[in-house]
Structure formats: C-alpha cells, structure tokens
Design a protein around this motif. Structure first.
Motif, PDB file in Angstrom:
ATOM      1  N   LEU A 169      66.402 -14.112  73.504  1.00  0.00           N
ATOM      2  CA  LEU A 169      67.640 -14.406  74.226  1.00  0.00           C
ATOM      3  C   LEU A 169      67.581 -15.113  75.542  1.00  0.00           C
ATOM      4  CD1 LEU A 169      70.924 -13.813  74.188  1.00  0.00           C
ATOM      5  CD2 LEU A 169      70.501 -11.612  75.068  1.00  0.00           C
ATOM      6  N   VAL A 170      66.632 -14.718  76.426  1.00  0.00           N
ATOM      7  CA  VAL A 170      66.417 -15.288  77.668  1.00  0.00           C
ATOM      8  C   VAL A 170      65.701 -16.761  77.785  1.00  0.00           C
ATOM      9  CG1 VAL A 170      65.191 -14.991  79.980  1.00  0.00           C
ATOM     10  CG2 VAL A 170      65.980 -12.858  78.940  1.00  0.00           C
ATOM     11  N   GLY A 171      64.638 -16.853  76.635  1.00  0.00           N
ATOM     12  CA  GLY A 171      64.276 -18.299  76.504  1.00  0.00           C
ATOM     13  C   GLY A 171      63.117 -18.725  77.556  1.00  0.00           C
TER      14      GLY A 171
ATOM     15  N   ASP B  25      73.892 -11.225  67.398  1.00  0.00           N
ATOM     16  CA  ASP B  25      73.450 -11.732  66.401  1.00  0.00           C
ATOM     17  C   ASP B  25      71.910 -12.355  66.812  1.00  0.00           C
ATOM     18  OD1 ASP B  25      75.476 -12.051  64.810  1.00  0.00           O
ATOM     19  OD2 ASP B  25      76.072 -14.181  65.113  1.00  0.00           O
ATOM     20  N   CYS B  26      71.413 -12.393  68.041  1.00  0.00           N
ATOM     21  CA  CYS B  26      70.038 -12.278  68.342  1.00  0.00           C
ATOM     22  C   CYS B  26      69.317 -11.232  68.059  1.00  0.00           C
ATOM     23  CB  CYS B  26      70.058 -12.579  69.815  1.00  0.00           C
ATOM     24  SG  CYS B  26      68.185 -12.906  70.555  1.00  0.00           S
ATOM     25  N   PHE B  27      69.937 -10.087  68.210  1.00  0.00           N
ATOM     26  CA  PHE B  27      69.232  -8.629  67.877  1.00  0.00           C
ATOM     27  C   PHE B  27      69.318  -8.596  66.163  1.00  0.00           C
ATOM     28  CE2 PHE B  27      69.411  -8.227  72.364  1.00  0.00           C
ATOM     29  CZ  PHE B  27      68.182  -7.731  72.745  1.00  0.00           C
ATOM     30  N   LYS B  28      69.878  -9.266  65.791  1.00  0.00           N
ATOM     31  CA  LYS B  28      69.912  -9.424  64.068  1.00  0.00           C
ATOM     32  C   LYS B  28      69.055 -10.467  63.719  1.00  0.00           C
ATOM     33  CE  LYS B  28      74.651  -7.547  63.717  1.00  0.00           C
ATOM     34  NZ  LYS B  28      76.003  -7.582  63.236  1.00  0.00           N
ATOM     35  N   ASN B  29      68.065 -10.880  64.496  1.00  0.00           N
ATOM     36  CA  ASN B  29      67.403 -12.173  64.042  1.00  0.00           C
ATOM     37  C   ASN B  29      67.994 -13.215  63.609  1.00  0.00           C
ATOM     38  OD1 ASN B  29      64.631 -12.895  63.935  1.00  0.00           O
ATOM     39  ND2 ASN B  29      64.488 -12.300  61.681  1.00  0.00           N
ATOM     40  N   ILE B  30      68.961 -13.568  64.440  1.00  0.00           N
ATOM     41  CA  ILE B  30      69.369 -15.062  64.181  1.00  0.00           C
ATOM     42  C   ILE B  30      69.411 -15.558  65.711  1.00  0.00           C
ATOM     43  CG2 ILE B  30      71.995 -16.421  63.939  1.00  0.00           C
ATOM     44  CD1 ILE B  30      72.542 -13.898  62.180  1.00  0.00           C
ATOM     45  N   HIS B  31      68.780 -16.860  65.725  1.00  0.00           N
ATOM     46  CA  HIS B  31      68.273 -17.482  66.929  1.00  0.00           C
ATOM     47  C   HIS B  31      69.469 -17.861  67.687  1.00  0.00           C
ATOM     48  CE1 HIS B  31      66.142 -19.840  69.869  1.00  0.00           C
ATOM     49  NE2 HIS B  31      64.971 -19.082  69.523  1.00  0.00           N
ATOM     50  N   PRO B  32      69.633 -17.703  69.044  1.00  0.00           N
ATOM     51  CA  PRO B  32      70.659 -18.164  69.926  1.00  0.00           C
ATOM     52  C   PRO B  32      70.872 -19.609  69.754  1.00  0.00           C
ATOM     53  CG  PRO B  32      69.542 -16.692  71.091  1.00  0.00           C
ATOM     54  CD  PRO B  32      68.689 -17.005  69.949  1.00  0.00           C
ATOM     55  N   ILE B  33      70.015 -20.484  69.431  1.00  0.00           N
ATOM     56  CA  ILE B  33      70.159 -21.803  69.204  1.00  0.00           C
ATOM     57  C   ILE B  33      71.254 -22.359  68.339  1.00  0.00           C
ATOM     58  CG2 ILE B  33      68.521 -22.272  67.694  1.00  0.00           C
ATOM     59  CD1 ILE B  33      68.999 -24.538  70.889  1.00  0.00           C
ATOM     60  N   TYR B  34      71.450 -21.608  67.142  1.00  0.00           N
ATOM     61  CA  TYR B  34      72.409 -21.816  66.340  1.00  0.00           C
ATOM     62  C   TYR B  34      73.700 -21.868  66.818  1.00  0.00           C
ATOM     63  CZ  TYR B  34      68.411 -21.432  62.921  1.00  0.00           C
ATOM     64  OH  TYR B  34      67.287 -21.182  62.444  1.00  0.00           O
ATOM     65  N   HIS B  35      74.039 -20.655  67.667  1.00  0.00           N
ATOM     66  CA  HIS B  35      75.014 -20.724  68.095  1.00  0.00           C
ATOM     67  C   HIS B  35      75.510 -21.598  69.565  1.00  0.00           C
ATOM     68  CE1 HIS B  35      76.376 -16.923  66.454  1.00  0.00           C
ATOM     69  NE2 HIS B  35      75.137 -16.328  66.460  1.00  0.00           N
ATOM     70  N   ILE B  36      74.638 -22.118  70.092  1.00  0.00           N
ATOM     71  CA  ILE B  36      74.567 -22.993  71.231  1.00  0.00           C
ATOM     72  C   ILE B  36      74.939 -24.448  70.340  1.00  0.00           C
ATOM     73  CG2 ILE B  36      73.055 -24.367  72.889  1.00  0.00           C
ATOM     74  CD1 ILE B  36      71.543 -21.914  73.489  1.00  0.00           C
ATOM     75  N   LYS B  37      74.451 -24.822  69.424  1.00  0.00           N
ATOM     76  CA  LYS B  37      74.760 -25.985  68.770  1.00  0.00           C
ATOM     77  C   LYS B  37      76.178 -26.048  68.240  1.00  0.00           C
ATOM     78  CE  LYS B  37      70.504 -27.223  66.957  1.00  0.00           C
ATOM     79  NZ  LYS B  37      69.486 -27.624  65.589  1.00  0.00           N
TER      80      LYS B  37
END
Length: 441
Positions: free
Chosen positions: A213-215, A257-269
């Motif tokens: 999440l921090v990156g 979603d990040c803690f459900k194993n969905i990468h934040p980059i998808y939401h950023i796009k």
C-alpha cells in the motif's frame, strides 16, 4: 346509638345532591362527545364516497377542532417551505452566538496516545492550546495517564467544534503532525481512522500488503493522495485519512482491497481514467463502464517444491529405538538417587569440567615461557644465517676464499664469521664519518 342531629343530616343530604348533579353533567358531556365523533365520521365517509375534496378537508378541520390525536399536531410550519435546501451546510460565526453563551453544559472527550508520541506532544502542546483557543476550547495533556482531553467552555460559540477537536486529538495520537491535524477543524474537512490489524491473520502477509500500500519510497501512497485529494498516513495497525467524504470513501475502498490481495495500481488506473472522463462535458451523462479497465481475477499456479524422499534403507530389521531420558538415567545410575544427590552430582560434574578447562588455558599461557628444543634452535639459526647471507656480507667471504668458500651450502666456519662481522662494522663506521667536503652545502 345516639340519634343524628338535624344539622349533620342536612349536610349529608346536600353532599348527596351535589354528587348526583356532577354525575349527570359527566354523562351529558360523554354523550355530546360521542355524537360529535359520529357526525365527523359520517361527514368523512360521505366525502370519500362522493369524491368531494372540499367535504374531506372540512371533516379534517372539524376533527382537528374537536381535539383528536392526529389533528392536534397538524399545524402550519412557516419556517419550512419548498424553496428551502435541507442539505445546505449551516455556517455559524462568533457574532451569531448569544451573549449569555450557546451551550448549557460542558462536553469533553479524551483519548490515549502511545508512549513514543509523548516527546512530540510535549513540544507542540502550546500550539495545540493556541489553535483550540481560537474556538474557545480547553485542552489538557496528562503524561501520567498518557491521555489528551478537550472540553468546551461557556464562551464556545460553535456546538459542533468539540467533535472536530476530538478528531484532532485522535489524529495527533496516530502520528499525524500538528500542521496537518489542525486542518480537521475546517468545515469541509473530515477524517477517518481505519483499523487494519484484523484484516489479515498472518503477520508476514500483513506486513507485505501494508508495504504494498505504501509502495517503493511512498510512491503508491503519493499517487493515491493526488488522485483522491486526501491526506493518507499508514502508521502501525491504522490508516489515517483526511479529506472530503467522497475521497475518504475511495481511499477506504483501496485500502480494504489491498488487504484482500488486490493491488492498489488497479484502482489508481481506474481513478486516472475517471479523472480524464470528468473533464469532458459530453461524457457527463454517458455510461463509463466501457472505458474503465476490467481486470480479471487470475489464479497464478505456483510451482510446489517437492519434498525429497529419503532413501529407504535395505536393512531387514528396524533401527534401534532412541533411548528415553529414564533409560539414560538408569544407565548412569542417576535414576536411583534422590533430588539432593542429583544436585550434588551435577555440581561435582560442573566443577570437574571447569577445572579441566582452566588447566587447559593455563597450559596455553605457559607455552610462551617454555625454552625451544634443539631442533627448533638449529632451524631458527639456519633461518637467520640465510637472511644475513642474502645481504652484503656474502660477497666478502666469497672474495676471500675464491671459488672454494661457497661450496655447496656447508656451515660457516668461525674464521669466516669473524671476517664477515668485521666488514659489517667497518661499513657502519664509514657511513657515520663523512668527509669534511661532503658537509659543505
């Protein structure tokens, strides 16, 4: 029994007459009320059957006049009309508050803070008091209990500011710096403190997803802040969010979603595409689903490391069983001793081990003072001779004896050694005594 007096009997007769008249009046009122209710009900039924709107309104007004339960509260509200906006934020200024004070009682909130925030809070607490003093609030810092408290005063003119102050001390406890935390006192800014400790059971997985999440160098968190116009701080097992309500909802969805194993980059796009579509006025009433990316959930098959099978032994008989602790104690005889004897035996064994170790160390230290053996002495002497013969002394002995002196590496005679030492002393003396002309500059 004594007969009643004429006065007492007259009083009793008057009391009975008054009771009879009161009961008659009560019965007449009840009958009149029933008759009125029946009349109002009949008029309402006639209005419904005939479809006459005017008669229905007349019946309602008559019911209200009669003091029914519904008609009692059906009154006109002049302050509420169709043109009023119920969702418009209410602004209040210090001049709008009454002189005697707006609040009747004191309200207070307290929150605890971790020990590592104590030093920072001690430094900035005068500034915290100053910021809250602008809104006529009091703040207390208790270092013994590790708590912060805010409370209203008689001069507090904004009734909701105490809730904002409570959020401010919560943000300070979660490592938000004061210049950022004091923005929560503005009307347009809200906050949310998410607890993320229980979203993942495994500690290693929790640390990895929090870092995701921090990156790298906080780049992912910075992108989320720019797209949602929110301030986001990840600290320990909480995520502090400050911004608008819409932005807070977006950040909360990304974190969950990040803690459900969905990468934040998808939401950023997705947020970047939505941001571009919002700029186009033609796309205002269109469906944006065809423009948004559809990411399919893929189950990546990972190679499982096969456990190496142990080579089977070809022995006919099974291996000997590992002896138990009791078996080993029986072999040593310790099993049949009592507790004191076992302790004594352990102490003796430990003392013997220490004694052997100290004797070994003593021998190692004494080796320095032992004289070298004859063979070692000869070897050392030969080494020194070879080193000295490699210098300038070897040329003198060879010039003295010609070719015969350097025969085959035999031992140096006493005569040759005396000659070599003499030549060495003469060379040192010539170096010390320089000619007078050499001393002239």
């Amino acid at each position: 029994l004594k007969p009643a007096s004429p006065a007492s009997s007259a009083r009793a007769g008057r009391a009975l007459a008054s009771r009879a008249r009161a009961s008659l009046r009560r019965g007449a009122r009840m009958a009149a009320g029933k008759k009125k209710r029946k009349g109002a009900g009949g008029e309402a039924e006639e209005g419904e059957d005939g479809g006459s709107k005017a008669e229905g309104e007349k019946a309602e007004s008559s019911a209200g006049a009669s003091g029914g339960k519904k008609g009692k509260y059906r009154k006109d509200k002049p302050w509420d009309h169709e043109g009023i906006d119920h969702w418009k934020p209410v602004t209040i200024a210090q001049e709008d508050a009454p002189k005697g004070g707006l609040l009747l009682e004191e309200s207070s909130f307290a929150t605890l803070f971790p020990q590592y925030r104590e030093q920072y809070l001690k430094q900035v607490w005068p500034d915290v008091k100053r910021v809250l003093g602008e809104h006529e609030l009091k703040a207390d810092l208790n270092l013994v209990e590790g708590s912060m408290t805010v409370r209203t005063t008689r001069k507090t003119w904004d009734p909701y500011i105490i809730i904002k102050a409570r959020d401010m001390i919560k943000l300070l406890a979660r490592s938000v710096p004061l210049p950022q935390a004091q923005k929560i006192l503005e009307d347009e800014t809200t906050c949310d403190i998410m607890k993320i400790g229980g979203l993942v059971h495994s500690k290693e997985r929790f640390v990895k997803r929090r870092q995701r999440l921090v990156g790298p160098n906080g780049s992912t968190l910075k992108a989320i802040e720019l797209l949602t116009q929110c301030f986001v701080l990840v600290q320990g097992q909480t995520v502090s969010i400050m911004g608008t309500i819409k932005g807070i909802k977006q950040v909360r969805r990304i974190v969950e979603d990040c803690f459900k194993n969905i990468h934040p980059i998808y939401h950023i796009k997705e947020l970047m595409i939505r941001r571009e579509l919002e700029k186009d006025p033609e796309m205002k009433n269109e469906n944006w689903e065809r423009f948004l990316p559809q990411f399919k959930k893929r189950n990546v098959q990972r190679k499982k490391v096969k456990a190496k099978k142990k080579a089977k032994s070809k022995d006919v008989f099974p291996p000997q069983q590992t002896p138990r602790k009791e078996d080993l104690m029986m072999e040593s005889g310790e099993y049949f001793l009592n507790e004191q004897e076992r302790e004594m035996r352990k102490r003796i064994a430990k003392y013997e081990e220490q004694k052997a170790t100290s004797a070994e160390r003593r021998r190692e230290r004494a080796k320095v003072f032992e004289p070298p053996s004859a063979a070692d002495a000869k070897a050392a002497k030969r080494r020194r001779r070879e080193e000295s013969s490699g210098g300038g002394g070897g040329g003198a002995s060879s010039s003295k004896d010609g070719g015969g002196g350097g025969g085959g590496g035999g031992e140096e005679s006493a005569k040759e050694m005396a000659e070599r030492l003499r030549n060495k002393a003469a060379a040192k003396k010539s170096k010390k005594q320089k000619a007078p002309e050499d001393l002239l500059l």
